[in-house]
Scaffold this active site. Structure first.
Site, PDB file in Angstrom:
ATOM      1  N   LYS A 222       0.848  -1.192   0.000  1.00  0.00           N
ATOM      2  CA  LYS A 222       0.000   0.000   0.000  1.00  0.00           C
ATOM      3  C   LYS A 222       0.886   1.246   0.000  1.00  0.00           C
ATOM      4  CE  LYS A 222      -2.078   2.643   2.920  1.00  0.00           C
ATOM      5  NZ  LYS A 222      -1.876   3.872   2.123  1.00  0.00           N
TER       6      LYS A 222
ATOM      7  N   GLU B 132       9.545   1.277  10.965  1.00  0.00           N
ATOM      8  CA  GLU B 132      10.521   2.361  10.750  1.00  0.00           C
ATOM      9  C   GLU B 132       9.743   3.645  10.971  1.00  0.00           C
ATOM     10  OE1 GLU B 132      13.686   1.887   9.922  1.00  0.00           O
ATOM     11  OE2 GLU B 132      13.549  -0.258   9.567  1.00  0.00           O
TER      12      GLU B 132
ATOM     13  N   CYS C 253      12.619  11.469   7.665  1.00  0.00           N
ATOM     14  CA  CYS C 253      12.555  10.942   9.037  1.00  0.00           C
ATOM     15  C   CYS C 253      13.840  11.222   9.809  1.00  0.00           C
ATOM     16  CB  CYS C 253      12.275   9.445   8.990  1.00  0.00           C
ATOM     17  SG  CYS C 253      13.396   8.578   7.897  1.00  0.00           S
TER      18      CYS C 253
ATOM     19  N   GLU D 137       7.999  15.732  16.009  1.00  0.00           N
ATOM     20  CA  GLU D 137       8.512  15.714  14.645  1.00  0.00           C
ATOM     21  C   GLU D 137       7.650  16.637  13.772  1.00  0.00           C
ATOM     22  OE1 GLU D 137       7.845  12.127  12.350  1.00  0.00           O
ATOM     23  OE2 GLU D 137       9.879  12.290  11.558  1.00  0.00           O
TER      24      GLU D 137
HETATM   25  P1  NAD Z   1       1.679   7.969   8.292  1.00  0.00           P
HETATM   26  O1  NAD Z   1       1.975   7.112   9.447  1.00  0.00           O
HETATM   27  O2  NAD Z   1       0.563   8.909   8.372  1.00  0.00           O
HETATM   28  O3  NAD Z   1       1.412   7.092   6.979  1.00  0.00           O
HETATM   29  C1  NAD Z   1       2.317   6.128   6.514  1.00  0.00           C
HETATM   30  C2  NAD Z   1       1.546   5.045   5.806  1.00  0.00           C
HETATM   31  O4  NAD Z   1       0.705   4.409   6.754  1.00  0.00           O
HETATM   32  C3  NAD Z   1       0.644   5.562   4.691  1.00  0.00           C
HETATM   33  O5  NAD Z   1       0.648   4.619   3.633  1.00  0.00           O
HETATM   34  C4  NAD Z   1      -0.725   5.597   5.379  1.00  0.00           C
HETATM   35  O6  NAD Z   1      -1.810   5.470   4.484  1.00  0.00           O
HETATM   36  C5  NAD Z   1      -0.620   4.381   6.278  1.00  0.00           C
HETATM   37  N1  NAD Z   1      -1.536   4.409   7.425  1.00  0.00           N
HETATM   38  C6  NAD Z   1      -2.070   5.492   8.065  1.00  0.00           C
HETATM   39  N2  NAD Z   1      -2.887   5.089   9.055  1.00  0.00           N
HETATM   40  C7  NAD Z   1      -2.870   3.740   9.066  1.00  0.00           C
HETATM   41  C8  NAD Z   1      -3.500   2.750   9.862  1.00  0.00           C
HETATM   42  N3  NAD Z   1      -4.337   3.062  10.852  1.00  0.00           N
HETATM   43  N4  NAD Z   1      -3.239   1.447   9.600  1.00  0.00           N
HETATM   44  C9  NAD Z   1      -2.396   1.096   8.600  1.00  0.00           C
HETATM   45  N5  NAD Z   1      -1.792   1.988   7.794  1.00  0.00           N
HETATM   46  C10 NAD Z   1      -2.009   3.294   8.025  1.00  0.00           C
HETATM   47  O7  NAD Z   1       3.054   8.672   7.981  1.00  0.00           O
HETATM   48  P2  NAD Z   1       3.320   9.692   6.825  1.00  0.00           P
HETATM   49  O8  NAD Z   1       2.772  10.989   7.285  1.00  0.00           O
HETATM   50  O9  NAD Z   1       2.912   9.131   5.522  1.00  0.00           O
HETATM   51  O10 NAD Z   1       4.909   9.708   6.788  1.00  0.00           O
HETATM   52  C11 NAD Z   1       5.625  10.522   7.590  1.00  0.00           C
HETATM   53  C12 NAD Z   1       6.154   9.744   8.760  1.00  0.00           C
HETATM   54  O11 NAD Z   1       6.940   8.642   8.305  1.00  0.00           O
HETATM   55  C13 NAD Z   1       7.079  10.561   9.597  1.00  0.00           C
HETATM   56  O12 NAD Z   1       6.812  10.334  10.939  1.00  0.00           O
HETATM   57  C14 NAD Z   1       8.449  10.027   9.242  1.00  0.00           C
HETATM   58  O13 NAD Z   1       9.429  10.220  10.203  1.00  0.00           O
HETATM   59  C15 NAD Z   1       8.172   8.608   9.002  1.00  0.00           C
HETATM   60  N6  NAD Z   1       9.233   8.007   8.173  1.00  0.00           N
HETATM   61  C16 NAD Z   1      10.090   7.157   8.766  1.00  0.00           C
HETATM   62  C17 NAD Z   1      11.126   6.595   8.035  1.00  0.00           C
HETATM   63  C18 NAD Z   1      12.084   5.629   8.655  1.00  0.00           C
HETATM   64  O14 NAD Z   1      12.779   4.947   7.911  1.00  0.00           O
HETATM   65  N7  NAD Z   1      12.158   5.538   9.958  1.00  0.00           N
HETATM   66  C19 NAD Z   1      11.265   6.903   6.683  1.00  0.00           C
HETATM   67  C20 NAD Z   1      10.348   7.787   6.110  1.00  0.00           C
HETATM   68  C21 NAD Z   1       9.318   8.327   6.878  1.00  0.00           C
END
Ligand code: NAD
Length: 483
Positions: A180, A256, A290, A387
């Site tokens: 997804k 992650e 991130c 963040e």
């Molecule tokens: P998010 O958690 O809102 O969404 C990430 C993914 O999860 C999307 O595909 C979203 O549709 C899905 N999602 C949302 N709610 C969900 C649920 N209840 N159940 C299952 N899936 C769900 O994060 P974002 O805003 O897309 O991304 C930013 C975040 O990602 C930041 O916190 C960033 O630090 C983190 N990030 C971490 C890394 C790493 O390697 N540690 C890398 C990139 C981004």
């Protein structure tokens, strides 16, 4: 580069592009113009069920898990070749979908996708177990088997690299999968699915289901027939995914998550180089990283000079259309992210931090925000703890090495940290004392596919990259036979 034509807007299930069961679609928006790029078929629970069924069938009866690793490798290499032939178009898709710099996507992100595929293709025929010498009359050995059907849930900030960091090791292991992409940036994932089919990945092995987190994402994490979930995204969502996995079939998850990474700049640093590093650390990918160096700590001897120069340089930073090669910072990915960053900036001001530069949107169309620097920040302030995921730096002073370590560790996150010094003793002592998954000494964003990447503390657990990631998608079976 002309705006690319969007060719793939449907779900990719069992080797075909299909409409969603509900017929629902959602819009993906160009953050440069705020205009709709395309209507994308929206996966809901029913579509995830169909995709999981296809992946299960491909796992239980299909050739992928059974073929020799070298054969899987050949197909993965072909896929990499096809991606290479389409670098410009894919890079442009990530730029219009996510506001990322086109030059970066073309030179780094898409080539990195090919490198990741090639790295794990190289590992696909080197997966083996052990033979155990026992004191009993037993022939005892272990097999490494693919974990099964995997769910990958991907964020919007690195739609290409995150896709391959998860998909490539799982493919090498012999898993089948349901992916997804984030609802904000689904375009390149669908293009990759098309190229995967052309490359020879059998039907059902790789399924792509764009949709929202609370529906498609939740359906993956709670699915009884998905054997493992690999997630990159926010800490808040990571918690929900772990909960859903625990309440369904106890599938293992790897998370992650977010970060609030510090960079510690010591008195002996070259100030101009440190300024460049700190700005790259927070402004690269418009702060939507991130591992961004969002908390900058500078030793008191050079603090004043550093502050003067970093503010001067931030004011010259070029914000604008990410297709323009002179531009250093494109628009934030979505309206929601744009609003969230501006609201953190308001918080910073109302909590009493001093705004040194930036703080406002740029222009009146698109989600552009000025590079922003705060000082006089207190540990408890929201902008120092949470963040922001945008071009917002907090700048503070430290006195001693111990003070620096304490300040660096004063966060619930532990994803990355930076140290700027010429003194090896300081670099070594500090890197061992900071609780974070990656430490960058005099650099930022330096990775190698062979080196595992992931977080400490609330930045998650499990590792992408390296052979550690391959092992996330394998499980051990022990076999005993009397002799
Ligand atoms: P998010 O958690 O809102 O969404 C990430 C993914 O999860 C999307 O595909 C979203 O549709 C899905 N999602 C949302 N709610 C969900 C649920 N209840 N159940 C299952 N899936 C769900 O994060 P974002 O805003 O897309 O991304 C930013 C975040 O990602 C930041 O916190 C960033 O630090 C983190 N990030 C971490 C890394 C790493 O390697 N540690 C890398 C990139 C981004």
């Amino acid at each position: 580069m002309a705006t690319p034509t969007v060719k793939f807007t449907k779900l990719f299930i069992n080797g075909e592009f299909v409409d969603s069961v509900s017929g629902k679609t959602f819009e993906t928006v160009d953050p440069r113009t705020e205009e709709v790029i395309a209507e994308i078929a929206e996966a809901t629970k029913e579509d995830v069920d169909i995709a999981v069924k296809a992946a299960r069938e491909a796992f239980d009866c299909g050739p992928w898990p059974r073929m020799p690793g070298a054969e899987r490798a050949k197909i993965m290499l072909k896929w990499a070749q096809l991606i290479e032939q389409n670098v410009e178009e894919i890079a442009a898709l990530d730029t219009i979908d996510g506001g990322k710099l086109f030059s970066w996507c073309k030179a780094v992100d898409v080539p990195e996708a090919c490198n990741i595929l090639r790295y794990y293709a190289g590992a696909a025929d080197k997966i083996h177990g052990n033979v155990f010498k026992t004191s009993r009359d037993l022939h005892l050995y272990s097999l490494m088997e693919p974990v099964g059907v995997v769910g990958h849930i991907i964020p919007w900030n690195f739609p290409t690299v995150m896709f391959f960091a998860k998909v490539a090791p799982a493919l090498a292991a012999g898993c089948t999968m349901v992916i997804k992409p984030a609802e904000q940036t689904p375009l390149s994932a669908l293009f990759y699915a098309h190229l995967a089919k052309l490359g020879g990945i059998p039907d059902g092995v790789l399924n792509v289901v764009p949709g929202f987190g609370s529906t498609a994402g939740a359906a993956i994490s709670s699915h009884m027939d998905i054997d493992a979930v690999s997630f990159t995204g926010s800490t808040e969502t990571g918690r929900k995914i772990m909960q859903a996995a625990a309440l369904s079939n106890l599938k293992p998850v790897s998370l992650e998550l977010g970060g609030k990474s510090p960079v510690l700049i010591f008195d002996d640093a070259d100030i101009d180089k440190a300024v460049d590093l700190a700005l790259f650390g927070i402004l690269h990918n418009k702060g939507e990283i991130c591992v961004a160096f969002s908390r900058v700590f500078v030793q008191e001897g050079i603090y004043d000079e550093f502050e003067k120069r970093v503010v001067e340089k931030a004011k010259t930073w070029v914000v604008g259309d990410p297709f323009d090669p002179k531009v250093q910072q494109g628009p934030q990915t979505s309206k929601a992210q744009f609003d969230k960053i501006l609201s953190y900036i308001d918080h910073g001001k109302s909590e009493g931090a001093t705004l040194l530069t930036g703080g406002k949107p740029v222009g009146n169309k698109g989600y552009y925000i000025e590079p922003t620097i705060f000082t006089n920040v207190k540990k408890e302030m929201l902008i120092e703890q949470e963040e922001i995921f945008g071009p917002v730096m907090t700048l503070s002073k430290f006195k001693t090495i111990d003070d620096a370590i304490k300040k660096a560790n004063s966060s619930k996150y532990g994803l990355a940290a930076g140290i700027v010094t010429k003194n090896l003793d300081i670099a070594n002592t500090v890197s061992r004392s900071i609780r974070a998954g990656i430490i960058w000494i005099n650099c930022f964003f330096a990775f190698d596919i062979d080196c595992p990447f992931g977080g400490y503390k609330m930045s998650g657990f499990g590792r992408d990259y390296g052979l550690e990631a391959l092992h996330k998608y394998l499980q051990v079976k022990s076999v005993a036979t009397p002799i």
